[in-house]
Every structure is written in structure tokens, then in C-alpha cells.
Design an enzyme around this catalytic site. Structure first.
Site, PDB file in Angstrom:
ATOM      1  N   HIS A  52       0.605  -1.424  -0.036  1.00 48.52           N
ATOM      2  CA  HIS A  52      -0.223  -0.444  -0.122  1.00 48.52           C
ATOM      3  C   HIS A  52       0.840   0.960  -0.420  1.00 48.52           C
ATOM      4  O   HIS A  52       1.385   1.193   1.298  1.00 48.52           O
ATOM      5  CB  HIS A  52      -0.820   0.208   1.286  1.00 48.52           C
ATOM      6  CG  HIS A  52      -1.770   0.972   0.919  1.00 48.52           C
ATOM      7  ND1 HIS A  52      -3.069   1.086   0.440  1.00 48.52           N
ATOM      8  CD2 HIS A  52      -1.674   2.630   1.488  1.00 48.52           C
ATOM      9  CE1 HIS A  52      -3.333   2.391   0.772  1.00 48.52           C
ATOM     10  NE2 HIS A  52      -3.015   2.983   1.704  1.00 48.52           N
ATOM     11  N   CYS A  53       0.662   1.769  -0.985  1.00 51.01           N
ATOM     12  CA  CYS A  53       1.186   3.740  -1.281  1.00 51.01           C
ATOM     13  C   CYS A  53       0.937   4.293  -0.968  1.00 51.01           C
ATOM     14  O   CYS A  53       0.091   4.786  -0.817  1.00 51.01           O
ATOM     15  CB  CYS A  53       1.502   3.657  -2.425  1.00 51.01           C
ATOM     16  SG  CYS A  53       2.656   5.033  -2.833  1.00 51.01           S
TER      17      CYS A  53
END
Length: 275
Positions: free
Chosen positions: A119-120
């Protein structure tokens, strides 16, 4: 290519970092091309125009690839998936469905992501099968932009700063704090230069890491667990992410390049690897 219906960040920290990035990118573009560059080249000279065009091309790819990361849906939502447990498929109790191999549930996005890498926080979404191409190219262009600008910025700051007093040294060491204590344009420029230098180191490390695991056929969770069954060799690993026209994808995210896999049925690759 499926697009997300809800592409907004889901948690406050994602909102904060993503908003910061959307603000700082155009500010840095303005700073480099309209403040720093005229110090070295006269406006409308050949080299000024050359760097201006190149800088604009880099900005175009940074922004458009960043938008692609955010807008492209790489989740299992809306996909027709089998109801039987196949091979190393697994049941996701949150999504209440059978999830494909290499997919993982993201508690922030609240869905399973195809070939989920991570997850960025910078884009407020997950990087997975459908948007990993844009994520890696975004990182590379961010690194190119920051490392390209750094030598000019160092010379610019060196000629601008007077280090004969303690105050000027403090301003140089703590530019962000001094911006709030005593705002001047020079102090603000030093803050931007510091952001760019830190950004070059950060994006350089991330670019190296993600290119390395791409070449090995990994995603981040598989690297930690030492899963090697999806390593097809360098060129095929590149094509799984960038597609058949991988050598053109650096030009723009709009360049079509059909990937070798749908992100769901990995049995073919597993079988090919066994052979």
C-alpha cells in the site's frame, strides 16, 4: 483497463502525504525552470530551451504516471472469480470470496489486490498487477528529476547563501524551521533544495529496490517469504509488468503495451516454471 470508482485516499496519513506531493511537484517545477535555470542560462537560449523541454517532459511523465497509479483499479472487485478452491488460491474472510494467488487483502483499501506489492502512502492506494508499471516508471522519473536538478540547486544555493554569520549557517542547516520563524524567499528556496536532495535519495533507493525485485520475478511479500516460482527470467519478468512493448512504456503511460498475464490465473506461469 478498469478505473476506480472511489480513488480518494482512505486514511488521514494518506491524505496528508498525497496532498503534499500534489502541491510540491508543481512548486518544484516552477522553482527549477523559472528560478534556478535562468541563473545559468539566458531565457530563450538554446540550453535554456533544451532544459525547459526536457524538464517539462519529465514533469509530464511524473504527473501522468502518478495519476495512473491512483486511477487504475487493481483490486478483485468486479471480477468474475471461480467459487472452487484452486491450487494455491485462498479464501478471504473479509471479501468473502476465493482470492487468486499472489493477491493479498489490504485493510486500508478494504479489498483484495491482484498481485499486491504494497500500500503506497504517496498515492493513497495499493500497488498491484494493473498499476505496478506506472508506479515503477513514476519512481524512475522522480529519481531522474531530483538527481538532474541537484547539481544546479547546489550551485544556486552556494552562490545565494552568505555563511559569514551564525544566523546564515542556522538557516542553511534548518531551512524548514527558519521558513516559519522568519520567512524569506531565499529561506524557502533552501527548503525546496533540501526536499529535492532528500527526494533523490529516497526515490533512488525505492527505484533500485523495485527494479531489483521486478527482475527477480518477486513482489514484496514474496521476497520476504522467498517465493521463487514466478521467476521466468529477466525478459519475461519485465514483460509481466511492462508488457510486450516494454521498451516504449517510458515515453508515456498512454503507450499501449499488453502484459503477458491477467493477474488472476497464475497456473500457466507455475507450470512453465516447473518445466
Amino acid at each position: 483497463m478498469r478505473l476506480k470508482k472511489n480513488f480518494w485516499p482512505k486514511v488521514p496519513q494518506d491524505w496528508a502525504v498525497t496532498t503534499f506531493l500534489w502541491i510540491i511537484i508543481p512548486i518544484v517545477y516552477w522553482f527549477e525552470l523559472f528560478v534556478v535555470l535562468p541563473v545559468f542560462y539566458s531565457i530563450m537560449s538554446f540550453w535554456y530551451c533544451f532544459h525547459f523541454i526536457l524538464g517539462t517532459f519529465i514533469l509530464f511523465n511524473v504527473v501522468t504516471n502518478f495519476m495512473a497509479i491512483i486511477l487504475i483499479d487493481t483490486s478483485i472487485q468486479g471480477l468474475i472469480l471461480p467459487t472452487d478452491m484452486l491450487g494455491n488460491w485462498r479464501f478471504c474472510s473479509v471479501c468473502e470470496c476465493i482470492a487468486p494467488p499472489r493477491s493479498w487483502h489490504c485493510p486500508i483499501c478494504n479489498t483484495c489486490i491482484l498481485k499486491r506489492d504494497h500500500h503506497c502512502i504517496f498515492s493513497g492506494c495499493c500497488v498491484g498487477h494493473n498499476n505496478s508499471r506506472y508506479f515503477i516508471i513514476f519512481l524512475i522519473y522522480m529519481f531522474i528529476a531530483t538527481i538532474y536538478a541537484t547539481p544546479y540547486n547546489i550551485c544556486f544555493i552556494y552562490n545565494m547563501i552568505d555563511i559569514s554569520s551564525i544566523k546564515s549557517v542556522i538557516c542553511l542547516i534548518f531551512p524548514l524551521a527558519m521558513v516559519f520563524v522568519e520567512f524569506t524567499w531565499n529561506q524557502f528556496f533552501m527548503f525546496l533544495v533540501l526536499i529535492i536532495i532528500v527526494g533523490s535519495a529516497f526515490t533512488g533507493f525505492l527505484s533500485y529496490y523495485h527494479i531489483h525485485i521486478l527482475c527477480k520475478g518477486y513482489i514484496t511479500p514474496e521476497k520476504k517469504m522467498k517465493v521463487k516460482i514466478y521467476d521466468l527470467g529477466l525478459m519475461d519478468n519485465i514483460k509481466v509488468v511492462f508488457g510486450e512493448r516494454w521498451y516504449l512504456t517510458w515515453l508515456a503511460p498512454f503507450v499501449e503495451s499488453q502484459v503477458k498475464h491477467d493477474g488472476i490465473n497464475w497456473k500457466e506461469i507455475e507450470t512453465q516454471k516447473d518445466k
